[in-house]
Design a protein around this motif. Structure first.
Motif, mmCIF file in Angstrom:
data_model
loop_
_atom_site.group_PDB
_atom_site.id
_atom_site.type_symbol
_atom_site.label_atom_id
_atom_site.label_comp_id
_atom_site.label_asym_id
_atom_site.label_seq_id
_atom_site.Cartn_x
_atom_site.Cartn_y
_atom_site.Cartn_z
ATOM 1 N N ARG A 190 0.834 -1.187 0.000
ATOM 2 C CA ARG A 190 0.000 0.000 0.000
ATOM 3 C C ARG A 190 0.876 1.247 0.000
ATOM 4 N NH1 ARG A 190 -5.203 -0.289 1.544
ATOM 5 N NH2 ARG A 190 -5.102 1.624 2.763
ATOM 6 N N VAL A 191 0.335 2.315 -0.567
ATOM 7 C CA VAL A 191 1.044 3.582 -0.578
ATOM 8 C C VAL A 191 0.563 4.417 0.606
ATOM 9 C CG1 VAL A 191 -0.655 4.654 -2.124
ATOM 10 C CG2 VAL A 191 1.653 5.584 -1.998
ATOM 11 N N ILE A 192 1.462 5.180 1.211
ATOM 12 C CA ILE A 192 1.101 6.064 2.323
ATOM 13 C C ILE A 192 0.455 7.315 1.746
ATOM 14 C CG2 ILE A 192 2.018 7.473 4.204
ATOM 15 C CD1 ILE A 192 4.246 5.396 4.507
ATOM 16 N N ILE A 193 -0.748 7.639 2.229
ATOM 17 C CA ILE A 193 -1.506 8.767 1.688
ATOM 18 C C ILE A 193 -1.873 9.727 2.809
ATOM 19 C CG2 ILE A 193 -3.542 9.468 0.371
ATOM 20 C CD1 ILE A 193 -3.632 6.697 -0.842
ATOM 21 N N GLY A 194 -1.666 11.024 2.556
ATOM 22 C CA GLY A 194 -2.018 12.063 3.516
ATOM 23 C C GLY A 194 -3.048 13.014 2.933
ATOM 24 N N ARG A 195 -3.599 13.865 3.800
ATOM 25 C CA ARG A 195 -4.614 14.847 3.400
ATOM 26 C C ARG A 195 -4.068 16.246 3.654
ATOM 27 N NH1 ARG A 195 -10.386 15.899 3.902
ATOM 28 N NH2 ARG A 195 -10.633 17.740 2.575
ATOM 29 N N GLY A 222 -8.902 6.671 6.403
ATOM 30 C CA GLY A 222 -7.822 5.885 5.815
ATOM 31 C C GLY A 222 -6.555 6.662 5.525
ATOM 32 N N PHE A 223 -6.563 7.978 5.761
ATOM 33 C CA PHE A 223 -5.346 8.766 5.583
ATOM 34 C C PHE A 223 -4.408 8.514 6.765
ATOM 35 C CE2 PHE A 223 -8.612 11.067 3.210
ATOM 36 C CZ PHE A 223 -7.971 11.264 1.993
ATOM 37 N N GLU A 224 -3.113 8.676 6.518
ATOM 38 C CA GLU A 224 -2.142 8.382 7.573
ATOM 39 C C GLU A 224 -1.514 9.627 8.175
ATOM 40 O OE1 GLU A 224 0.366 4.967 7.073
ATOM 41 O OE2 GLU A 224 -0.803 4.289 5.351
ATOM 42 N N PHE A 225 -1.701 10.774 7.525
ATOM 43 C CA PHE A 225 -1.196 12.022 8.096
ATOM 44 C C PHE A 225 -1.952 13.188 7.472
ATOM 45 C CE2 PHE A 225 1.360 11.241 4.347
ATOM 46 C CZ PHE A 225 1.541 12.489 3.767
ATOM 47 N N VAL A 226 -1.812 14.364 8.084
ATOM 48 C CA VAL A 226 -2.431 15.574 7.547
ATOM 49 C C VAL A 226 -1.365 16.648 7.395
ATOM 50 C CG1 VAL A 226 -4.729 15.116 8.477
ATOM 51 C CG2 VAL A 226 -3.067 16.392 9.862
ATOM 52 N N CYS A 227 -1.561 17.518 6.402
ATOM 53 C CA CYS A 227 -0.708 18.691 6.208
ATOM 54 C C CYS A 227 -1.545 19.913 6.571
ATOM 55 C CB CYS A 227 -0.240 18.799 4.765
ATOM 56 S SG CYS A 227 0.614 17.337 4.138
ATOM 57 N N VAL A 228 -1.152 20.624 7.605
ATOM 58 C CA VAL A 228 -1.921 21.781 8.073
ATOM 59 C C VAL A 228 -0.971 22.937 8.363
ATOM 60 C CG1 VAL A 228 -3.813 20.416 9.061
ATOM 61 C CG2 VAL A 228 -1.812 20.945 10.456
ATOM 62 N N PRO A 229 -1.455 24.183 8.235
ATOM 63 C CA PRO A 229 -0.604 25.330 8.567
ATOM 64 C C PRO A 229 -0.201 25.307 10.037
ATOM 65 C CG PRO A 229 -2.519 26.026 7.291
ATOM 66 C CD PRO A 229 -2.764 24.603 7.683
ATOM 67 N N LEU A 230 1.036 25.669 10.302
ATOM 68 C CA LEU A 230 1.493 25.778 11.689
ATOM 69 C C LEU A 230 0.774 26.917 12.402
ATOM 70 C CD1 LEU A 230 5.284 25.258 11.024
ATOM 71 C CD2 LEU A 230 3.937 23.876 12.614
ATOM 72 N N VAL A 231 0.536 28.001 11.654
ATOM 73 C CA VAL A 231 -0.131 29.196 12.175
ATOM 74 C C VAL A 231 -1.253 29.539 11.201
ATOM 75 C CG1 VAL A 231 0.188 31.636 12.792
ATOM 76 C CG2 VAL A 231 2.037 29.988 13.191
ATOM 77 N N HIS A 232 -2.344 30.118 11.703
ATOM 78 C CA HIS A 232 -3.447 30.471 10.806
ATOM 79 C C HIS A 232 -2.913 31.312 9.651
ATOM 80 C CE1 HIS A 232 -7.210 31.985 9.218
ATOM 81 N NE2 HIS A 232 -7.852 31.102 9.987
ATOM 82 N N LEU A 242 9.066 5.175 -7.160
ATOM 83 C CA LEU A 242 10.138 5.764 -6.356
ATOM 84 C C LEU A 242 9.788 5.761 -4.872
ATOM 85 C CD1 LEU A 242 11.040 8.874 -8.563
ATOM 86 C CD2 LEU A 242 12.174 6.649 -8.504
ATOM 87 N N ASN A 243 8.685 5.086 -4.521
ATOM 88 C CA ASN A 243 8.248 4.949 -3.120
ATOM 89 C C ASN A 243 7.896 6.289 -2.477
ATOM 90 O OD1 ASN A 243 8.738 2.082 -3.125
ATOM 91 N ND2 ASN A 243 10.915 2.534 -2.936
ATOM 92 N N VAL A 244 7.262 7.168 -3.257
ATOM 93 C CA VAL A 244 6.849 8.455 -2.694
ATOM 94 C C VAL A 244 5.550 8.290 -1.912
ATOM 95 C CG1 VAL A 244 7.903 9.697 -4.616
ATOM 96 C CG2 VAL A 244 5.457 9.170 -4.693
ATOM 97 N N GLN A 245 5.289 9.245 -1.024
ATOM 98 C CA GLN A 245 3.996 9.330 -0.360
ATOM 99 C C GLN A 245 3.067 10.177 -1.234
ATOM 100 O OE1 GLN A 245 4.444 10.204 3.980
ATOM 101 N NE2 GLN A 245 6.630 10.104 3.543
ATOM 102 N N GLN A 304 -5.031 3.940 -4.049
ATOM 103 C CA GLN A 304 -4.608 2.583 -3.671
ATOM 104 C C GLN A 304 -4.865 1.609 -4.821
ATOM 105 O OE1 GLN A 304 -2.772 2.082 -1.306
ATOM 106 N NE2 GLN A 304 -3.297 3.271 0.521
ATOM 107 N N HIS A 305 -5.950 1.835 -5.563
ATOM 108 C CA HIS A 305 -6.244 0.996 -6.725
ATOM 109 C C HIS A 305 -5.142 1.142 -7.779
ATOM 110 C CE1 HIS A 305 -8.374 -0.788 -10.115
ATOM 111 N NE2 HIS A 305 -8.224 0.341 -10.782
ATOM 112 N N LEU A 306 -4.695 2.387 -8.021
ATOM 113 C CA LEU A 306 -3.606 2.603 -8.977
ATOM 114 C C LEU A 306 -2.348 1.860 -8.548
ATOM 115 C CD1 LEU A 306 -3.545 6.357 -10.115
ATOM 116 C CD2 LEU A 306 -4.244 4.346 -11.410
#
Length: 625
Positions: free
Chosen positions: A4-9, A28-38, A246-249, A271-273
Motif C-alpha cells: 500500500r502507498v502512504i496517503i495524507g490529506r 484511511g489517511f495516515e497524516f495531515v498537512c496543516v498550517p502551523l499558524v493560521h 520511487l516509493n513516494v507518499q 490505492q487501486h492505482l
C-alpha cells in the motif's frame, strides 16, 4: 504490486486539529498537512504598537491538542503562505524572516518530522540561506519544498482569492536554484504537485532524478468516468505510477469536488492505482532495499569473496543459461558430429569460484553430445573446499573435473585449452581486472582456441541524482583527502536518477588478446546532449559483453539481458553539480591507467565546464593487481 502507498490529506486550515486528524485517519489517511499558524495571522514585528498587542496573543494552537507521537508521526506543518523571504521590499523581507524563524522554531518544539514550504520564485537565495541556517540544527524537521510540475500562471490561494505572486518560469529551475544553493542537502526534499497540464516526457524524467518525497494530487485534476467515479486520465495515471515506483507518499489536496461519492474515494482510487502496477521484475525483487545505496566495487584479485557473495551471484537465473548456451555452441563448432565420440575438448574455467561455470560446461557438453575435460582454476582457498567436494561427490563432476589451486596468471598448465571460460566482469566491464587476468591466462589457450567471453565494452552516460551526489559527498574514506568520496566509483542499483542521454561505448577489450606488446591502458573522450536544462551529478557505467558469436550479456539499458541481476551499474561522481542548458553538450574524458601494482580510472568533465581531473594517480581509488 500489493504494497500500500502512504496517503495524507492536505488542508488549508484546521480549527480543531485533534478532530481533523481523527477524521482523516478514520477515512484511511495516515497524516495531515496543516498550517502551523493560521494563514491570515500576519504578524508584525517592527511596528511597535502592533507587535506589542500581538505579543500577548497565542501564536497558534497549543501543543497539548495532540500527543507528541501524533505531532511527530501524523502532522506535516505548513509555513504561512504570506511569508516572502525574498521580497524586494525590505520591511516585508525582514518581517518574513522573523515569522519564518518563529514558525520553524515552533515546529522544532512540536518535534514534527517535516515541514512544507511553497516555493513560488526562482529568486530564492534568501529563503535558501534561512533554510540552510535551520537544517544545520539536527532538531529541525526535514523540509519539503512544494513545487508544481508546471507553473500555475494564475493560481487560487488557500481562501479562493486570486494569487498572481507565483512566477511562470520552469518550476524545476526554481527548485534547482534553491537545492544547489543549499549544497544539495539530504534534509531538503520535494513535495511535487501534479498539475492538469503536464510536462513532456523529458520533463517528467527530469523530476524522477530529484529527491521527491511526496506527490501532491489536487482533487481538481480528477475527472468523472462513465460511472460518475473520480479517476485520473490515462496520462496522469502513468505519471503517478512512475513516482509510486520511487516509493513516494501521496497527498490529496483540495476540496471535495465530486459529491456523488465520499472524500475517501480519492484515497481508494490511489490505492487501486498502486495495486495495478506491474509485479516487480527479477532485478527489482533481488535489489529491494539496495536502491540508490552506494557499495564499494569488488576487488576479487586482492580480496577473497565470501560464501554469501558467491551465493548471490549464483542465484542469477539468466547469466548461467547464457554462458551454457555460449559453451554449447563453442563445443559444437569446435568438434564436428563425426568426431563427437573420439575427440576430447579441454575446457578451462578460470576463476571458478564455487563451480557454476563448471556445471554449465558439463551440461552444455552433455547437450551437445561431446566429450570434455574440465579444469577448474581458483585461487580462493575457501572456495576450493567447495570445488573439491563437488569433484569428489557430485556424479556429474566425478572423474571429469580437475581442481587446480592457483592464480590463473601464474599457473603452469600441463596441456592447452580449447576453450577458456571466465566470469571476471565487473559493473563497468573491465573494473575487476578481467583484461589483466585473461591476458595472463591466454598462454595456455591453443592458438585457435576460444575465449568466453570473447569481448566486452564499457558504456557511459551522464546522470542527474542529488541523492547519489549527497551520499558520495558524505562518504568517509579513511586516509584519503576530504573530497575522495566524490572521486571514487561505486556500484549502485540506480533508481532515483535521471539519465541525461543514451549510454555510449567507452573502452573495448578482446580475448584472446593478440596485441604486441599488450597494453590495457585506455584514453577516450565522449560527448552527450541533454534534452532539458538539467544538473549533472556524475556518470552511470554499464557493460556489453559478447560471450560467443551472437550470445551476449548486457547491463546497458537498451540491450539489458532480461531477468539478469548479477551486476548493478557503476556510479562515477563529479566533484560538484554542474548545470547544463537545454540541448547543451556534456563532454567527458576517461583514462584507464596502470602501474605494476594497480589499475585505476581518471575522468574529467570538460563541457559545459572543466572540473579538472578526478582521481589523479589513483589518489582516491585503485584496483589492486
Amino acid at each position: 504490486m500489493s504494497e500500500r502507498v502512504i496517503i495524507g490529506r492536505d488542508l488549508c486550515n484546521s480549527s480543531d486539529i485533534s478532530k481533523t486528524l481523527s477524521d482523516a485517519i478514520g477515512k484511511g489517511f495516515e497524516f495531515v498537512c496543516v498550517p502551523l499558524v493560521h494563514p491570515r495571522f500576519k504578524r508584525e514585528f517592527f511596528n511597535s504598537e502592533t507587535a506589542l498587542k500581538e505579543r500577548f496573543l497565542p501564536l497558534t494552537r497549543s501543543d497539548l491538542t495532540l500527543i507528541s507521537q501524533e505531532w511527530n508521526s501524523n502532522v506535516v506543518g505548513k509555513i504561512s503562505p504570506w511569508i516572502d523571504l525574498d521580497s524586494k521590499i525590505e520591511h516585508v523581507r525582514l518581517n518574513s524572516e522573523k515569522a519564518f524563524h518563529e514558525e520553524v522554531n515552533y515546529a522544532q518544539h512540536l518535534a514534527l518530522s517535516c515541514i512544507m514550504i511553497d516555493l513560488k520564485k526562482r529568486n530564492c537565495l534568501n529563503l535558501a540561506k534561512n533554510v540552510l541556517q535551520h537544517i544545520s540544527n539536527k532538531l529541525t524537521p526535514t523540509i519539503w519544498i512544494r513545487v508544481p510540475l508546471v507553473s500555475r500562471s494564475r493560481n487560487m490561494n488557500l481562501f479562493g482569492d486570486e494569487d498572481l505572486t507565483e512566477e511562470t518560469e520552469d518550476p524545476w529551475d526554481r527548485w534547482n536554484t534553491l537545492h544547489l544553493t543549499c549544497s544539495t542537502s539530504k534534509r531538503i526534499r520535494l513535495a511535487l504537485e501534479l498539475t492538469a497540464d503536464l510536462p513532456d516526457t523529458e520533463g517528467i524524467l527530469r523530476w524522477t532524478g530529484e529527491p521527491v518525497n511526496a506527490l501532491i494530487i489536487p482533487t481538481s485534476v480528477f475527472i468523472l468516468n462513465k460511472a460518475n467515479y473520480p479517476v485520473l486520465s490515462s496520462v496522469h495515471q502513468k505519471v503517478v505510477q512512475k513516482f509510486m515506483a520511487l516509493n513516494v507518499q501521496i497527498i490529496i489536496t483540495g476540496y471535495h469536488r465530486h459529491s456523488v461519492v465520499s472524500f475517501n474515494t480519492y484515497l481508494q482510487y490511489i490505492q487501486h492505482l498502486k495495486s495495478k502496477m506491474p509485479a516487480p521484475t527479477p532485478i527489482e525483487e533481488h535489489s529491494k532495499g539496495f536502491e540508490d545505496y552506494l557499495q564499494d566495487p569488488l576487488q576479487p584479485l586482492m580480496d577473497n569473496l565470501e560464501s554469501g557473495t558467491y551465493e548471490v551471484f549464483e542465484k542469477d537465473p539468466i547469466k548461467y543459461k547464457l554462458y551454457q548456451e555460449a559453451i554449447y555452441h563453442a563445443i559444437s563448432d569446435r568438434v564436428t558430429a563425426d568426431e563427437a565420440d573420439t575427440r576430447e575438448t579441454v575446457v578451462m574455467v578460470v576463476g571458478a569460484g564455487r563451480g557454476p561455470l563448471v556445471t554449465a560446461s558439463l551440461i552444455a557438453a552433455k547437450r551437445a553430445r561431446r566429450i570434455i575435460k574440465v579444469y577448474a582454476i581458483e585461487k580462493n582457498k575457501n572456495a576450493l573446499v567447495t570445488l573439491r567436494n563437488l569433484a569428489a561427490d557430485d556424479e556429474m563432476w566425478r572423474g571429469r573435473v580437475t581442481v587446480i589451486s592457483s592464480d590463473m596468471r601464474t599457473w603452469e598448465a600441463t596441456e592447452k585449452a580449447d576453450i577458456l571460460v571466465s566470469e571476471l566482469l565487473g559493473s563497468f566491464g573491465d573494473n575487476e581486472l578481467s583484461p589483466e587476468c585473461l591476458d595472463g591466462a591466454q598462454r595456455f589457450l591453443k592458438n585457435d582456441g576460444i575465449s568466453i567471453p570473447e569481448s566486452y565494452t564499457s558504456y557511459l552516460c551522464p546522470l542527474s541524482s542529488p541523492k547519489l551526489f549527497a551520499a558520495s559527498s558524505s562518504a568517509s574514506l579513511p586516509f584519503k583527502h576530504p573530497q575522495s568520496g566524490l572521486e571514487t566509483p561505486y556500484v549502485v542499483r540506480l533508481l532515483n536518477v535521471n539519465l541525461l542521454d543514451k549510454p555510449k561505448p567507452l573502452f573495448t577489450f578482446h580475448h584472446p588478446n593478440h596485441q604486441k606488446p599488450i597494453d590495457n591502458t585506455r584514453y577516450k573522450s565522449v560527448s552527450f546532449r541533454s534534452p532539458k536544462k538539467s544538473t549533472i551529478h556524475g556518470f552511470a557505467g554499464y557493460f556489453f559483453s559478447t560471450l560467443y558469436k551472437d550470445i551476449y550479456l548486457s547491463t546497458v539499458p537498451e540491450s539489458h539481458s532480461e531477468g539478469m541481476f548479477s551486476w548493478f551499474p557503476m556510479f562515477l561522481p563529479i566533484r560538484q553539480p554542474v548545470v547544463v542548458e537545454e540541448n547543451g553538450t556534456i563532454s567527458v574524458t576517461f583514462w584507464r591507467c596502470q602501474s605494476p601494482r594497480d589499475v585505476w580510472y581518471e575522468w574529467c568533465l570538460t563541457e559545459p565546464v572543466n572540473l579538472g581531473i578526478h582521481n589523479p594517480q589513483g589518489n582516491a581509488y585503485k584496483i589492486g593487481l
